[in-house]
Write an enzyme that holds these catalytic residues in place. Structure first.
Site, PDB file in Angstrom:
ATOM      1  N   SER A 110       0.844  -1.193   0.000  1.00 16.66           N
ATOM      2  CA  SER A 110       0.000   0.000   0.000  1.00 16.66           C
ATOM      3  C   SER A 110       0.879   1.243   0.000  1.00 16.66           C
ATOM      4  O   SER A 110       2.096   1.161   0.132  1.00 16.66           O
ATOM      5  CB  SER A 110      -0.886   0.006   1.240  1.00 16.66           C
ATOM      6  OG  SER A 110      -0.081   0.249   2.380  1.00 16.66           O
ATOM      7  N   LYS A 111       0.209   2.379  -0.142  1.00 21.04           N
ATOM      8  CA  LYS A 111       0.911   3.671  -0.159  1.00 21.04           C
ATOM      9  C   LYS A 111       1.866   3.813   1.008  1.00 21.04           C
ATOM     10  O   LYS A 111       2.900   4.457   0.904  1.00 21.04           O
ATOM     11  CB  LYS A 111      -0.114   4.806  -0.080  1.00 21.04           C
ATOM     12  CG  LYS A 111      -0.639   5.214  -1.432  1.00 21.04           C
ATOM     13  CD  LYS A 111      -1.442   6.484  -1.296  1.00 21.04           C
ATOM     14  CE  LYS A 111      -2.317   6.666  -2.541  1.00 21.04           C
ATOM     15  NZ  LYS A 111      -3.526   7.401  -2.257  1.00 21.04           N
ATOM     16  N   ARG A 112       1.468   3.244   2.137  1.00 20.98           N
ATOM     17  CA  ARG A 112       2.265   3.396   3.353  1.00 20.98           C
ATOM     18  C   ARG A 112       3.713   2.916   3.158  1.00 20.98           C
ATOM     19  O   ARG A 112       4.629   3.417   3.796  1.00 20.98           O
ATOM     20  CB  ARG A 112       1.608   2.636   4.507  1.00 20.98           C
ATOM     21  CG  ARG A 112       1.521   3.456   5.768  1.00 20.98           C
ATOM     22  CD  ARG A 112       0.734   2.756   6.863  1.00 20.98           C
ATOM     23  NE  ARG A 112      -0.361   1.965   6.328  1.00 20.98           N
ATOM     24  CZ  ARG A 112      -0.547   0.676   6.609  1.00 20.98           C
ATOM     25  NH1 ARG A 112       0.284   0.045   7.392  1.00 20.98           N
ATOM     26  NH2 ARG A 112      -1.576   0.014   6.105  1.00 20.98           N
TER      27      ARG A 112
ATOM     28  N   GLY B  65       5.583   3.486   0.843  1.00 26.64           N
ATOM     29  CA  GLY B  65       6.406   4.549   0.258  1.00 26.64           C
ATOM     30  C   GLY B  65       6.935   4.189  -1.115  1.00 26.64           C
ATOM     31  O   GLY B  65       7.560   5.004  -1.777  1.00 26.64           O
TER      32      GLY B  65
END
Ligand code: GLU
Length: 484
Positions: free
Chosen positions: A255-257, A259
């Site tokens: 996910s976006k988390r 990075g």
């Protein structure tokens, strides 16, 4: 044999997620491996999720990665329009929806929000959805006509019987059968007149002659419903290939988390597109041997979709970095320099030869930002610990280093030619005269002029770059730090 036709069908909702790029890549490879066509179709029927600029991102990414489409919004191949919102205007979806209604495979539904809110809900893949109770299926033809004439808002739903089962085939998972009672009467046409993805993908894939569909396995649970649509129309369904999940190192969905979940993130972090493509190809697919480095051309040759794995693929950033480093090593120097230049501009002060520094770091970095840590000492001598002068193999100590540097200083002062070769010869002679091993001299010198344990080049190359004045300054500083 029919021509292989695949499509990449992104929804323009933001950045190019690594999973989407993998889908595009596999679709491209399947088509190109078989000499077929790869098509781009923009799925923008969900107006609420539309993000300005997202289509540009899609185009730019495909261009940058070399996934050139044969047909798409900008390349008419006779199957257009290639943007779903434009296809809506042609009336194609409503035409096919009506065909299903006539066959009893779909029906108008006039239920309002309030009524729908009272329906039973079920959690499907983390989302709460209401299970429609077929209320409007029992409306008579006259009631439907009257509602339509009165302009009552409606949707069109798929009519799935409560009995029996539906089977569809996935190339990797084999035949999958589900009980019809588990399938909801999904919406095909929304109240704004737009089709849902669920309907549009079937109509478009069929009318655009798509032979192979690759997509994330989040679509697998809906596929029986798509199969029912194909069957209702009497169409042959394409070959389905549902791809495994991509996870981060903690085995959670990427996910976006993390990075680094999108192509842009990776480019911003200093990765190059060929390495990203190579790496992504191996997220779920592997060749027969253990080979890991593939150009796009080589992937086209080797890619056999039967070798796609069902197990989740872990996005290992350490491996991607390694791979990127391999690409940088193999890259021709001019291109490398062009790409490294912005980083060198940032970290290297004027007057130093950036081309030479680029050549020094080329085989030593994995991604461009690594340049900083390798070259920062050129700008300014860092503060360093004199323990660095101690080197077991070279048999150097702080004391020996002090002695060598003191003896060396006058020779360095007298030396006019600070080119790498001349300096090296001078130092060799110096070592021979004093009966020192080369390393016994070079180690303290390199430490003094760099203040670093690891440098991208040897002592004399560094001195050449720094020039006489700066080199001497640093050697004197070393002597001072060593207590001389
Ligand atoms: N528009 C869908 C998405 O972006 C495409 C799914 C498919 O490839 O069929 O997820």
């Amino acid at each position: 044999m029919e021509k292989i036709r695949t499509r990449y069908a992104p929804s323009p909702t933001g950045k190019m997620h690594v999973g989407n790029l993998r889908t595009a890549l596999y679709e491209f490879l399947i088509a190109k491996h078989a000499g077929g066509d790869f098509m781009l179709r923009i799925e923008d029927t969900d107006q609420e999720r539309f993000v300005e600029g997202a289509i540009d991102i899609i185009n730019r990414t495909l261009e940058q990665t070399g996934l050139t489409h044969d047909e798409g919004p900008d390349k008419d191949g006779g199957f257009g329009p290639y943007v779903q919102s434009e296809r809506v205007k042609t009336g194609i979806y409503m035409k096919y929806a009506k065909e299903l209604i006539d066959k009893g495979e779909a029906y108008y539904c006039f239920c309002d929000k309030e009524r729908l809110a009272t329906l039973k809900t079920e959690v499907v893949e983390g989302k709460e959805i209401s299970i429609y109770d077929k209320h409007c299926l029992s409306l008579s033809k006259e009631e439907v006509e009257a509602n339509l004439a009165a302009g009552k808002p409606y949707v069109v739903r798929q009519n799935i019987p409560n009995e029996g089962s539906t089977t569809f085939r996935d190339e990797l998972y084999g035949d999958i059968t589900v009980e019809n009672a588990e399938l909801d009467d999904m919406i095909l046409i929304k109240s704004d007149g737009f089709p849902t993805y669920n309907f549009a993908n079937v109509v478009d894939d069929h009318t655009m002659n798509i032979t192979h569909v690759v997509r994330g396995n989040e679509y697998i649970s809906s596929s029986p419903k798509y199969q029912r649509l194909y069957d209702a129309f009497g169409w042959e369904s394409p070959v389905y290939i549902h791809l495994p999940l991509i996870t981060d190192e903690d085995h959670k969905k990427l996910s976006k988390r993390s990075g680094h979940s999108s192509f842009e993130d990776l480019i911003d972090q200093g990765f190059i597109s060929e390495a990203i493509v190579n790496f992504i190809a191996l997220l779920g697919w592997s060749p027969e041997d253990n080979r890991e480095i593939f150009s796009l051309e080589e992937l086209i040759k080797e890619f056999d979709y039967h070798r796609i794995s069902k197990s989740p693929a872990v996005f290992d950033i350490v491996k991607l970095k390694w791979m990127n480093g391999e690409y940088l090593k193999a890259m021709d120097f001019d291109r490398f320099y062009k790409m490294a230049e912005p980083y060198l501009e940032k970290f290297i002060k004027d007057g130093l030869d950036k081309k030479k520094i680029a050549a020094m770091v080329k085989t030593r970095i994995e991604i461009f930002p690594d340049i900083e840590g390798l070259v920062d000492f050129f700008n300014e001598l860092p503060e360093y610990d004199t323990e660095m002068y101690v080197h077991k193999k070279m048999k150097t100590t702080k004391e020996s280093s002090l002695e060598v540097l003191k003896e060396l200083l006058p020779a360095l002062e007298a030396q006019e030619d600070y080119s790498n070769d001349a300096l090296y010869t001078m130092l060799q002679n110096f070592a021979a005269e004093h009966e020192y091993k080369n390393g016994y001299v070079l180690w303290p010198l390199r430490t003094a002029v760099s203040g670093k344990q690891m440098t991208p080049a040897g002592a004399t190359e560094i001195c050449e770059l720094l020039g006489k004045e700066e080199s001497l300054k640093r050697v004197r500083k070393g002597i001072e730090l060593l207590g001389g």
